[in-house]
Motif scaffolding. Sequence first.
Motif, PDB file in Angstrom:
ATOM      1  N   LEU A 149       0.835  -1.196   0.000  1.00 26.35           N
ATOM      2  CA  LEU A 149       0.000   0.000   0.000  1.00 26.35           C
ATOM      3  C   LEU A 149       0.872   1.249   0.000  1.00 26.35           C
ATOM      4  CD1 LEU A 149      -2.503  -1.174   2.739  1.00 26.35           C
ATOM      5  CD2 LEU A 149      -3.037  -0.900   0.325  1.00 26.35           C
ATOM      6  N   PHE A 174      -4.731   6.663   0.952  1.00 25.15           N
ATOM      7  CA  PHE A 174      -4.152   5.416   0.470  1.00 25.15           C
ATOM      8  C   PHE A 174      -4.536   5.135  -0.971  1.00 25.15           C
ATOM      9  CE2 PHE A 174      -2.181   3.226   4.052  1.00 25.15           C
ATOM     10  CZ  PHE A 174      -2.568   4.039   5.100  1.00 25.15           C
ATOM     11  N   GLY A 175      -3.623   4.482  -1.670  1.00 23.69           N
ATOM     12  CA  GLY A 175      -3.951   3.930  -2.969  1.00 23.69           C
ATOM     13  C   GLY A 175      -4.673   2.608  -2.814  1.00 23.69           C
ATOM     14  N   GLN A 176      -5.023   2.016  -3.948  1.00 25.66           N
ATOM     15  CA  GLN A 176      -5.775   0.770  -3.944  1.00 25.66           C
ATOM     16  C   GLN A 176      -4.900  -0.450  -3.637  1.00 25.66           C
ATOM     17  OE1 GLN A 176      -9.371   0.328  -4.514  1.00 25.66           O
ATOM     18  NE2 GLN A 176      -8.952   2.347  -3.691  1.00 25.66           N
ATOM     19  N   GLY A 177      -3.601  -0.235  -3.668  1.00 25.71           N
ATOM     20  CA  GLY A 177      -2.700  -1.340  -3.341  1.00 25.71           C
ATOM     21  C   GLY A 177      -2.264  -2.130  -4.558  1.00 25.71           C
TER      22      GLY A 177
END
Lengths: 115, 112
Positions: free
Chosen positions: B90, B103-106
């Motif tokens: 992440l 946060f990004g989507q991972g």
Amino acid sequence: AQSVTQPDIHITVSEGASLELRCNYSYGATPYLFWYVQSPGQGLQLLLKYFSGDTLVQGIKGFEAEFKRSQSSFNLRKPSVHWSDAAEYFCAVAAAMEYGNKLVFGAGTILRVKS
Amino acid sequence: DAMVIQNPRYQVTQFGKPVTLSCSQTLNHNVMYWYQQKSSQAPKLLFHYYDKDFNNEADTPDNFQSRRPNTSFCFLDIRSPGLGDAAMYLCATSRDLGGLAFFGQGTRLTVV
């Protein structure tokens, strides 16, 4: 060691029932407090945050959380759970002195919603 | 519109073969973080950049490196992935340390 504790690994509630997810932290002063939600295979979405001021904070999707200094707690609540709320919930803390201002997460609570 | 973007969403790499994960942000935030999240565990901070200053967590293995060529981009390099490095990675940003993190989507990394 400083820590963030979410004592419930799994919680199951019926759709429409109320929900409370517990979070406790160990830190001498008031840190910044957050709740994030994570659906399977997805990133983290912020539900709400507490920095200062009113200890009852409102978030998205009908969630709220209450900061209680005397109990070092920041429990997440929702009056009526929807099936789409099923996910994993993370409490997180950021504190300058104890955590170097970095975000530290609890272990998470998996919420299951039954119809 | 996504503000923290991670590419790819899913990455499969061979044991020992270097791999790079990418993160970009449109928020112009000072801080970019990389977290590792293994199955059923909390995200664990690997390192972060405050602007160009790199800060490594004490227990982050040397196998993990990072680059931030400019404000918008940050990369996670795994020099020799092992089976134990399979995880969700992440990326997150915040304006300042300890502030609100996005946060990004991972990226889900699989090591075969």
